[in-house]
Write an enzyme that holds these catalytic residues in place. Structure first.
Site, mmCIF file in Angstrom:
data_model
loop_
_atom_site.group_PDB
_atom_site.id
_atom_site.type_symbol
_atom_site.label_atom_id
_atom_site.label_comp_id
_atom_site.label_asym_id
_atom_site.label_seq_id
_atom_site.Cartn_x
_atom_site.Cartn_y
_atom_site.Cartn_z
ATOM 1 N N LYS A 54 0.845 -1.203 0.000
ATOM 2 C CA LYS A 54 0.000 0.000 0.000
ATOM 3 C C LYS A 54 0.881 1.255 0.000
ATOM 4 O O LYS A 54 0.586 2.226 -0.709
ATOM 5 C CB LYS A 54 -0.940 -0.020 1.216
ATOM 6 C CG LYS A 54 -2.011 -1.121 1.136
ATOM 7 C CD LYS A 54 -2.802 -1.239 2.439
ATOM 8 C CE LYS A 54 -3.736 -2.446 2.407
ATOM 9 N NZ LYS A 54 -4.478 -2.633 3.683
ATOM 10 N N GLN A 98 -4.100 -1.292 10.158
ATOM 11 C CA GLN A 98 -4.109 -2.613 9.533
ATOM 12 C C GLN A 98 -4.605 -3.678 10.512
ATOM 13 O O GLN A 98 -4.139 -3.755 11.652
ATOM 14 C CB GLN A 98 -2.692 -2.960 9.036
ATOM 15 C CG GLN A 98 -2.599 -4.247 8.236
ATOM 16 C CD GLN A 98 -3.296 -4.198 6.878
ATOM 17 O OE1 GLN A 98 -3.478 -3.139 6.293
ATOM 18 N NE2 GLN A 98 -3.695 -5.353 6.387
ATOM 19 N N ASP A 121 -10.784 3.005 4.958
ATOM 20 C CA ASP A 121 -11.055 1.559 4.975
ATOM 21 C C ASP A 121 -12.561 1.272 4.908
ATOM 22 O O ASP A 121 -12.961 0.135 4.626
ATOM 23 C CB ASP A 121 -10.542 0.961 6.289
ATOM 24 C CG ASP A 121 -9.256 0.173 6.129
ATOM 25 O OD1 ASP A 121 -9.041 -0.389 5.050
ATOM 26 O OD2 ASP A 121 -8.490 0.108 7.109
HETATM 27 N N1 GUN Z 1 -6.654 -6.617 6.888
HETATM 28 C C1 GUN Z 1 -7.049 -7.346 5.825
HETATM 29 N N2 GUN Z 1 -7.663 -6.560 4.906
HETATM 30 C C2 GUN Z 1 -7.641 -5.308 5.408
HETATM 31 C C3 GUN Z 1 -8.098 -4.049 4.921
HETATM 32 O O1 GUN Z 1 -8.691 -3.924 3.843
HETATM 33 N N3 GUN Z 1 -7.855 -2.985 5.727
HETATM 34 C C4 GUN Z 1 -7.245 -3.101 6.933
HETATM 35 N N4 GUN Z 1 -7.079 -1.998 7.655
HETATM 36 N N5 GUN Z 1 -6.818 -4.243 7.409
HETATM 37 C C5 GUN Z 1 -7.008 -5.336 6.654
#
Ligand code: GUN
Length: 294
Positions: A54, A98, A121
């Site tokens: 990311k 995350q 998110d």
């Molecule tokens: N863990 C797995 N997928 C995601 C996501 O799309 N966002 C976040 N913050 N954590 C994750």
């Protein structure tokens, strides 16, 4: 060379990133640089990889990101205090914590602390509520939004389609169902969610015009569970042993791709299908957050 029915998530994500680059340039011409904070708690190996990807995508697009890595023993209070600082920082338009978080930290409390207008998110209850209400002013979770975008951009019609979703998680299964059963464009489907208590998953899968696999079990979807011509979206990321790889493991999806691909109408590869779209949607949400703030 990929078979013609394989949906190239990398190419579609690259196209979206190109479209976003024009929006970032417009923001910059007005003196606004989109900013995103990543927070990672502990040393979950998969989270390290995801956040790294990311960060790289942000840098390529000209979004300034900052990553805060906190020790595993960080208290919930400390994490909430940090999010509070990011909520009031004008240079940050998005905040991404995350998941998964260590067990002593309540994810629901953390997600509810992120300002809804910075919740790129789409996990804050306000944004979850807006999704359920069909209110487009909220942020949508990136992975299911990426699946919808893949369907649209590869010409799959969802109107009236039988959609079967494997998995009822808050990050994919539930929001995916909400998006696809909504009244409107790229929606209007008849949606079934299957989960661990579903009696006959195979029977449900065999009815599906569109099958979304987000169950977290390697190669769960076999060829005899798929209606010929069905569209298969594989969200799964599972690490399995692989003697031929340097690490001794490899990543595979929830779908037995080798056997399902020949009978599918369209199918996402894994990797290279849904994963790049999750990142593209995060970039899109962040650019939108910056536009809304500007
Ligand atoms: N863990 C797995 N997928 C995601 C996501 O799309 N966002 C976040 N913050 N954590 C994750």
């Amino acid at each position: 060379m990929q078979a013609a029915n394989v949906v190239d998530g990398r190419a579609i994500a690259a196209q979206i990133q190109q479209e976003l680059a024009a929006r970032v340039a417009r923001l910059k011409s007005r003196g606004v640089v989109p900013g995103l904070a990543f927070v990672r708690v502990g040393e979950d190996p998969a989270s390290k990889v995801y956040v790294g990807r990311k960060e790289k995508a942000c840098a390529e697009l000209g979004i300034v990101s900052e990553t805060h890595v906190l020790p595993e023993k960080t208290s919930e209070k400390e994490l909430l205090a940090l999010i509070g600082q990011f909520n009031s920082a004008a240079h940050l338009h998005g905040i991404l914590v995350q998941a998964p978080l260590p067990k002593h930290i309540r994810e629901s409390v953390v997600f509810a602390t992120v300002l809804p207008t910075k919740d790129v998110d789409g996990f804050h209850p306000v944004n979850v509520g807006k999704l359920m209400l069909g209110d487009a002013t909220g942020f949508k979770p990136c992975t299911p939004a990426g699946v919808v975008e893949l369907l649209v951009r590869s010409g799959v019609k969802t109107d009236g389609a039988e959609v079967v979703i494997l998995g009822r998680g808050n990050i994919v299964g539930k929001p995916m169902a909400a998006m696809l059963c909504q009244k409107g464009k790229a929606a209007n489907a008849t949606v079934t969610i299957c989960h661990s208590a579903t009696r006959d998953i195979k029977a449900h899968c065999l009815r599906a015009d569109i099958l979304v696999a987000a169950i977290g079990v390697a190669h769960f979807v076999k060829a005899d569970m798929v209606k010929p011509g069905a569209v298969i979206m594989d969200v799964g990321v599972n690490r399995v042993p692989d003697a031929t790889s340097k690490t001794g493991t490899k990543l595979v999806g929830d779908v037995d791709f080798a056997n399902v691909q020949p009978i599918a109408g369209k199918i996402t590869p894994n990797p290279g299908g849904v994963g790049p779209m999750t990142i593209a949607m995060l970039l899109q949400n962040t650019v939108r957050a910056a536009e809304m703030a500007a």
